[in-house]
Enzyme design. Sequence first.
Site, PDB file in Angstrom:
ATOM      1  N   MET A  59      88.605  24.469  70.601  1.00  0.00           N
ATOM      2  CA  MET A  59      88.384  23.688  69.395  1.00  0.00           C
ATOM      3  C   MET A  59      88.697  22.228  69.677  1.00  0.00           C
ATOM      4  O   MET A  59      89.668  21.914  70.356  1.00  0.00           O
ATOM      5  CB  MET A  59      89.268  24.207  68.254  1.00  0.00           C
ATOM      6  CG  MET A  59      88.995  25.658  67.890  1.00  0.00           C
ATOM      7  SD  MET A  59      90.002  26.256  66.525  1.00  0.00           S
ATOM      8  CE  MET A  59      89.056  25.584  65.153  1.00  0.00           C
ATOM      9  N   CYS A  60      87.845  21.361  69.171  1.00  0.00           N
ATOM     10  CA  CYS A  60      88.097  19.928  69.156  1.00  0.00           C
ATOM     11  C   CYS A  60      87.472  19.400  67.873  1.00  0.00           C
ATOM     12  O   CYS A  60      87.013  20.193  67.050  1.00  0.00           O
ATOM     13  CB  CYS A  60      87.562  19.232  70.414  1.00  0.00           C
ATOM     14  SG  CYS A  60      85.768  19.270  70.639  1.00  0.00           S
ATOM     15  N   TRP A  61      87.442  18.096  67.680  1.00  0.00           N
ATOM     16  CA  TRP A  61      86.974  17.566  66.399  1.00  0.00           C
ATOM     17  C   TRP A  61      85.620  18.127  66.026  1.00  0.00           C
ATOM     18  O   TRP A  61      85.434  18.611  64.920  1.00  0.00           O
ATOM     19  CB  TRP A  61      86.958  16.051  66.427  1.00  0.00           C
ATOM     20  CG  TRP A  61      88.309  15.454  66.208  1.00  0.00           C
ATOM     21  CD1 TRP A  61      89.491  15.914  66.718  1.00  0.00           C
ATOM     22  CD2 TRP A  61      88.617  14.327  65.435  1.00  0.00           C
ATOM     23  NE1 TRP A  61      90.515  15.120  66.311  1.00  0.00           N
ATOM     24  CE2 TRP A  61      90.013  14.126  65.518  1.00  0.00           C
ATOM     25  CE3 TRP A  61      87.865  13.436  64.686  1.00  0.00           C
ATOM     26  CZ2 TRP A  61      90.654  13.089  64.860  1.00  0.00           C
ATOM     27  CZ3 TRP A  61      88.505  12.393  64.047  1.00  0.00           C
ATOM     28  CH2 TRP A  61      89.893  12.226  64.124  1.00  0.00           C
ATOM     29  N   LEU A 103      87.389  21.738  64.684  1.00  0.00           N
ATOM     30  CA  LEU A 103      88.641  21.889  63.932  1.00  0.00           C
ATOM     31  C   LEU A 103      88.678  20.938  62.745  1.00  0.00           C
ATOM     32  O   LEU A 103      89.569  21.023  61.910  1.00  0.00           O
ATOM     33  CB  LEU A 103      89.856  21.699  64.845  1.00  0.00           C
ATOM     34  CG  LEU A 103      90.064  20.370  65.565  1.00  0.00           C
ATOM     35  CD1 LEU A 103      90.677  19.308  64.690  1.00  0.00           C
ATOM     36  CD2 LEU A 103      90.953  20.596  66.774  1.00  0.00           C
TER      37      LEU A 103
END
Length: 136
Positions: A59-61, A103
């Site tokens: 997960m990342c932005w 996320l």
Amino acid sequence: MRIAFGSDDVNETTRAVVGYLSDQGHEVVTVAESDQWPETGAAVGAAVAHGEVDRGVVMCWTGTGTAIAANKVPGVRAALAWDPWIARGARLWNDANVLAMSLKRLAPDVAVEVTAAFLDTTDPDPDEAANIAKLG
């Protein structure tokens, strides 16, 4: 299942996904504790490719960066998913072994539904075997 998990940030959505994985009896393996999404994606990808874990979740932005980083590891098929249908299809038609999610744009309950769909789809569609083999 052993699930590698990596995220470049922690928030309610990431906590919900990790909590869900644990509640379902999966062993959650944190392979990278970094705020650098390329390192996180690559570390999860490496754990999957080397057989240390069964699947990975990154997960990342946006989910895109960690997916790209994971896909640089030979043997990884990371798929960015934002709803359960996409996640299920990634397993069925692409034999994805790493799930990538945003996320920032997914509500915790939706991220959990996406994760569940990804992990509940255990086997790829046999009719797609030739196409999946072309992915390398």
